[in-house]
Design a protein around this motif. Structure first.
Motif, mmCIF file in Angstrom:
data_model
loop_
_atom_site.group_PDB
_atom_site.id
_atom_site.type_symbol
_atom_site.label_atom_id
_atom_site.label_comp_id
_atom_site.label_asym_id
_atom_site.label_seq_id
_atom_site.Cartn_x
_atom_site.Cartn_y
_atom_site.Cartn_z
ATOM 1 N N HIS A 7 0.129 -40.563 20.513
ATOM 2 C CA HIS A 7 -1.036 -40.058 21.246
ATOM 3 C C HIS A 7 -2.066 -39.419 20.319
ATOM 4 O O HIS A 7 -1.772 -38.412 19.678
ATOM 5 C CB HIS A 7 -0.517 -39.023 22.252
ATOM 6 C CG HIS A 7 -1.549 -38.443 23.145
ATOM 7 N ND1 HIS A 7 -1.797 -37.087 23.216
ATOM 8 C CD2 HIS A 7 -2.399 -39.026 24.014
ATOM 9 C CE1 HIS A 7 -2.734 -36.860 24.107
ATOM 10 N NE2 HIS A 7 -3.129 -38.010 24.602
ATOM 11 N N ARG A 8 -3.227 -40.034 20.227
ATOM 12 C CA ARG A 8 -4.282 -39.607 19.280
ATOM 13 C C ARG A 8 -3.734 -39.659 17.844
ATOM 14 O O ARG A 8 -4.096 -38.849 16.998
ATOM 15 C CB ARG A 8 -4.798 -38.199 19.601
ATOM 16 C CG ARG A 8 -5.175 -37.990 21.071
ATOM 17 C CD ARG A 8 -5.669 -36.584 21.358
ATOM 18 N NE ARG A 8 -5.679 -36.309 22.802
ATOM 19 C CZ ARG A 8 -5.893 -35.143 23.351
ATOM 20 N NH1 ARG A 8 -6.166 -34.090 22.591
ATOM 21 N NH2 ARG A 8 -5.883 -34.989 24.661
ATOM 22 N N GLU A 34 -2.506 -44.463 20.357
ATOM 23 C CA GLU A 34 -3.454 -44.277 21.449
ATOM 24 C C GLU A 34 -4.633 -43.542 20.849
ATOM 25 O O GLU A 34 -4.456 -42.679 19.976
ATOM 26 C CB GLU A 34 -2.803 -43.442 22.557
ATOM 27 C CG GLU A 34 -3.625 -43.294 23.828
ATOM 28 C CD GLU A 34 -4.511 -42.048 23.900
ATOM 29 O OE1 GLU A 34 -5.199 -41.877 24.917
ATOM 30 O OE2 GLU A 34 -4.526 -41.226 22.949
ATOM 31 N N ASP A 36 -9.103 -42.284 21.697
ATOM 32 C CA ASP A 36 -10.172 -42.117 22.693
ATOM 33 C C ASP A 36 -11.502 -42.530 22.087
ATOM 34 O O ASP A 36 -11.788 -42.193 20.933
ATOM 35 C CB ASP A 36 -10.269 -40.643 23.108
ATOM 36 C CG ASP A 36 -8.926 -40.097 23.542
ATOM 37 O OD1 ASP A 36 -8.508 -40.401 24.662
ATOM 38 O OD2 ASP A 36 -8.286 -39.369 22.738
ATOM 39 N N ASN A 107 -3.818 -48.633 22.033
ATOM 40 C CA ASN A 107 -4.307 -48.304 23.374
ATOM 41 C C ASN A 107 -5.623 -47.547 23.226
ATOM 42 O O ASN A 107 -5.654 -46.431 22.718
ATOM 43 C CB ASN A 107 -3.247 -47.455 24.093
ATOM 44 C CG ASN A 107 -3.696 -46.910 25.442
ATOM 45 O OD1 ASN A 107 -3.109 -45.960 25.937
ATOM 46 N ND2 ASN A 107 -4.714 -47.476 26.045
ATOM 47 N N LYS A 111 -13.498 -42.954 27.289
ATOM 48 C CA LYS A 111 -13.899 -41.676 27.875
ATOM 49 C C LYS A 111 -15.316 -41.887 28.426
ATOM 50 O O LYS A 111 -16.291 -41.814 27.690
ATOM 51 C CB LYS A 111 -13.924 -40.572 26.808
ATOM 52 C CG LYS A 111 -12.550 -40.169 26.309
ATOM 53 C CD LYS A 111 -11.785 -39.402 27.357
ATOM 54 C CE LYS A 111 -10.444 -38.891 26.852
ATOM 55 N NZ LYS A 111 -9.460 -38.709 27.922
ATOM 56 N N PHE A 142 -9.435 -43.269 32.908
ATOM 57 C CA PHE A 142 -9.321 -42.645 34.232
ATOM 58 C C PHE A 142 -10.418 -43.217 35.129
ATOM 59 O O PHE A 142 -10.362 -43.087 36.342
ATOM 60 C CB PHE A 142 -9.468 -41.124 34.131
ATOM 61 C CG PHE A 142 -8.247 -40.461 33.570
ATOM 62 C CD1 PHE A 142 -7.120 -40.275 34.357
ATOM 63 C CD2 PHE A 142 -8.209 -40.020 32.249
ATOM 64 C CE1 PHE A 142 -5.974 -39.665 33.845
ATOM 65 C CE2 PHE A 142 -7.079 -39.407 31.731
ATOM 66 C CZ PHE A 142 -5.964 -39.226 32.525
ATOM 67 N N TYR A 207 2.192 -40.857 30.032
ATOM 68 C CA TYR A 207 1.671 -39.945 29.004
ATOM 69 C C TYR A 207 1.921 -38.522 29.484
ATOM 70 O O TYR A 207 2.154 -38.353 30.693
ATOM 71 C CB TYR A 207 0.167 -40.184 28.782
ATOM 72 C CG TYR A 207 -0.701 -39.687 29.916
ATOM 73 C CD1 TYR A 207 -1.272 -38.410 29.890
ATOM 74 C CD2 TYR A 207 -0.912 -40.468 31.070
ATOM 75 C CE1 TYR A 207 -2.045 -37.931 30.941
ATOM 76 C CE2 TYR A 207 -1.682 -39.990 32.114
ATOM 77 C CZ TYR A 207 -2.247 -38.731 32.051
ATOM 78 O OH TYR A 207 -2.999 -38.248 33.101
ATOM 79 N N ILE A 227 3.735 -42.523 25.803
ATOM 80 C CA ILE A 227 2.720 -42.032 24.864
ATOM 81 C C ILE A 227 3.085 -40.588 24.518
ATOM 82 O O ILE A 227 3.281 -39.773 25.421
ATOM 83 C CB ILE A 227 1.321 -42.127 25.530
ATOM 84 C CG1 ILE A 227 1.021 -43.588 25.918
ATOM 85 C CG2 ILE A 227 0.233 -41.573 24.611
ATOM 86 C CD1 ILE A 227 -0.171 -43.772 26.838
HETATM 87 O O1 G3P Z 1 -3.828 -42.119 27.450
HETATM 88 C C1 G3P Z 1 -3.095 -41.041 27.897
HETATM 89 C C2 G3P Z 1 -3.746 -39.726 27.662
HETATM 90 O O2 G3P Z 1 -4.363 -39.769 26.401
HETATM 91 C C3 G3P Z 1 -4.751 -39.353 28.699
HETATM 92 O O3 G3P Z 1 -5.176 -38.031 28.620
HETATM 93 O O4 G3P Z 1 -6.706 -36.221 27.993
HETATM 94 O O5 G3P Z 1 -4.949 -36.905 26.414
HETATM 95 O O6 G3P Z 1 -6.899 -38.375 26.810
HETATM 96 P P1 G3P Z 1 -5.946 -37.360 27.396
#
Ligand code: G3P
Ligand code: CA
Length: 242
Positions: A7-8, A34, A36, A107, A111, A142, A207, A227
């Motif tokens: 994640h990130r 993953e 953004d 992934n 945003k 989302f 996640y 994730i």
């Molecule tokens: O992709 C899952 C997760 O990253 C979604 O929430 O706020 O961490 O981007 P957030």
């Protein structure tokens, strides 16, 4: 085998959404990353989570008000006292270029803020195609209008809705928007929902799963993937299940 997405990047230890965090995720043995994305003022797609640069960099203000050149001067690792090397905010191109050197899945979470609403999808897809990564990328958001639009533009690229409510039969909804996978908050993904979704042919990647007991639950039921901020911890636990 349940796949592990960092994640990130490996954000439990390294500055989130930086090349360093992505490289460390690869080293950890994660199956994917993953990240953004959003637009700069001059329409460069950059990798950063918040609308503002304040939390993760030494700058302040909205990403959409920065040119790419100005944004690159910021340091996304300034909060990490042990990391002396400056880490800039990556462009998506830089990440896609680096993905040519490995086999990681990616992934990409859109945003969608008001400014980039329905603007980022076509350039994003053009980039994924340019780098021949359609097979390895999953686009999530989302904002489900955004991913449905992506699907219409590029049906060959997988999409997955992100959600955090206890939806009724979410796999039916997922199928209705032609998504092959769904990305629930792990708190709204009990075993019965995950099993029913997988049974219906939908891939489930909850996640953000950081606790050992939650990881174990997902490995035990054979969830498609999850994730996590901590791919090292996840990989260590996964070894017990193989
Ligand atoms: O992709 C899952 C997760 O990253 C979604 O929430 O706020 O961490 O981007 P957030
Ligand atoms: Ca995200």
């Amino acid at each position: 085998m349940t796949l592990i997405f960092a994640h990130r990047g490996y954000s439990a230890k390294y500055p989130e959404n930086t090349m360093r965090a992505f490289r460390e995720a690869e080293k950890s043995g994660a199956d994917g990353i993953e990240l953004d994305v959003q637009f700069t003022k001059d329409d460069e797609i950059v990798v950063i989570h918040d609308d503002k640069v304040d939390r993760t960099t030494n700058g302040s203000g909205l990403v959409k008000d920065y040119t790419f050149e100005d944004l690159r001067r910021l340091d996304a690792s300034y909060k990490f006292k042990t990391i002396l090397k400056k880490e800039p905010i990556p462009s998506l191109k830089e990440v896609l270029e680096w993905l040519q050197t490995n086999q990681l899945k990616c992934n990409i979470e859109i945003k969608s803020n008001i400014e980039s609403y329905m603007k980022i999808e076509a350039p994003l897809i053009a980039l994924i195609r340019e780098y021949n990564l359609s097979e390895r990328v999953i686009i999530s958001s989302f904002n489900h209008y955004s991913i449905v639009y992506c699907y219409r533009l590029a049906p060959e690229i997988e999409i997955a809705p992100l959600y955090q409510e206890g939806l009724f039969m979410p796999w039916v909804y997922t199928q209705s928007i032609k998504a092959k996978g769904m990305h629930p908050n792990f708190r709204v993904a009990p075993n019965e929902i995950i099993k029913a979704a997988i049974e219906a042919g939908i891939e489930v990647r909850p996640y953000t799963v950081n606790k050992e007991q939650d990881m174990r639950r997902l490995f035990e039921i054979g969830c498609t993937a999850f994730i996590t901020d901590d791919p090292v911890k996840a990989i260590k636990i996964r070894k017990e299940f193989r």
